[in-house]
Design an enzyme around this catalytic site. Structure first.
Site, PDB file in Angstrom:
ATOM      1  N   ASP A  46      41.908  29.853  44.174  1.00 30.79           N
ATOM      2  CA  ASP A  46      40.632  30.045  43.866  1.00 30.79           C
ATOM      3  C   ASP A  46      40.856  30.972  42.518  1.00 30.79           C
ATOM      4  O   ASP A  46      41.293  31.930  42.407  1.00 30.79           O
ATOM      5  CB  ASP A  46      39.709  30.644  44.811  1.00 30.79           C
ATOM      6  CG  ASP A  46      38.301  30.689  44.641  1.00 30.79           C
ATOM      7  OD1 ASP A  46      37.914  30.176  43.494  1.00 30.79           O
ATOM      8  OD2 ASP A  46      37.527  30.846  45.718  1.00 30.79           O
ATOM      9  N   ASP A  73      48.254  30.473  42.940  1.00 32.75           N
ATOM     10  CA  ASP A  73      47.269  30.905  43.708  1.00 32.75           C
ATOM     11  C   ASP A  73      46.091  29.715  43.619  1.00 32.75           C
ATOM     12  O   ASP A  73      46.433  28.904  42.719  1.00 32.75           O
ATOM     13  CB  ASP A  73      46.535  32.004  42.838  1.00 32.75           C
ATOM     14  CG  ASP A  73      45.202  32.545  43.687  1.00 32.75           C
ATOM     15  OD1 ASP A  73      44.982  32.460  44.853  1.00 32.75           O
ATOM     16  OD2 ASP A  73      44.225  32.732  42.765  1.00 32.75           O
TER      17      ASP A  73
END
Length: 307
Positions: A29, A27
């Site tokens: 953010d 991932d």
């Protein structure tokens, strides 16, 4: 079983863990950056993974940018990235419609990241940008004339979300043949401060309620993104690691796919959440339990240097 802090592994255990991984899906953010601010230590860790021969991919539910824009963001934050290494939900929305041989127009509740990816695949669109309420809402509803070419509604993050957009999306979705696509289900984004930062899922839920329909969700943890990345990258799930800050999306995706999972506590999930998991008496089949967790991704770099 409980989740285990990866920094508690012995040198032998950590070496075995690293040797069991060929591919890393991360991932962005909350793991690599917070909005425009890099998370210290993460770029060096990602670069080290690549130096060690690990294939590394950026898997984000963010739909506000295109893949090429994410490449530029990565470079600006000192990450080495190519377009082929990035999967974002704006791109997935275009892929989904392309696979359906879609040849009509899309009404977009979202941002230009989605429309640019649609344009790259030759898909027409409308609805982007501000749509401000002007006058009486009843008159607006009565006077709205739907575009007969619209055959899909895509909902992403829309900073210009408004009542007119809600009305128009719900109107188009009265036709059961119109595709209803949600880029991702995240109701919260990692916030740059202590304020709650509502995410795309809030807009999707609102339009689902107004239209009495359920969107096809594309991003983590749904099957569309998992099938896309497993096929595209020819992954062996047993030798793949999923890294994320959100148990409900990143870690759940990893669990569903049979990946190893690493939770990072620099985004949505907190240490108190981890403590609650490990203290729980609930059947672990009912919990999303990451295999490992760590305070910062950069902590792994220290372990690699010491192993």
């Amino acid at each position: 079983m409980a989740t285990k802090k990866i920094t508690s592994l012995s040198k032998i255990e950590f070496k075995s863990f690293m040797e069991s991984i060929d591919v890393i899906l991360s991932d962005c953010d909350g793991v690599l950056w917070r909005e425009t601010e890099v998370i210290q230590g993460s770029p060096d860790t990602v670069n080290k993974f690549k130096q060690l021969g690990k294939r590394f991919f950026y898997i984000t539910n963010n739909n506000t940018k295109t893949r090429s824009e994410f490449v530029e963001k990565c470079k600006g934050l000192k990450y080495d990235a190519t377009m082929e290494e990035i999967v974002c939900t704006s791109f997935l929305a275009a892929v989904y419609l392309k696979e359906k041989n879609f040849d009509k127009k899309v009404y977009v509740v979202g941002s230009v990241g989605i429309t640019k990816e649609l344009e790259a695949m030759g898909i027409k669109h409308c609805g982007i940008g501000p749509d401000v309420m002007d006058g009486d809402e009843v008159e607006m509803v009565k006077n709205f004339k739907p575009d007969s070419e619209v055959g899909a509604v895509i909902v992403g993050f829309d900073k210009y979300f408004s009542f007119p957009k809600l009305v128009k999306a719900a109107t188009y979705l009265q036709d059961p043949n119109v595709h209803f696509i949600g880029t991702n289900c995240d109701t919260e984004r990692p916030s740059p401060n202590t304020n709650r930062f509502p995410g795309t899922g809030c807009f999707v839920k609102t339009i689902e309620s107004a239209s009495n329909r359920t969107a096809v969700m594309l991003g983590k943890p749904e099957s569309f993104v998992s099938e896309h990345i497993i096929t595209k990258y020819n992954l062996n799930p047993e030798r793949t690691l999923m890294i994320g800050d959100n148990r409900d999306t990143d870690i759940l995706l990893g669990k569903r796919c049979g990946f190893k999972t690493l939770l990072v506590l620099t985004g949505i999930t907190t240490q108190s959440d981890v403590d609650a998991i490990n203290a729980s008496t609930v059947n672990f089949k009912d919990l999303i339990v990451p295999d490992y967790y760590i305070d910062h991704l950069g902590d792994i770099l220290t372990m690699i240097d010491l192993s």
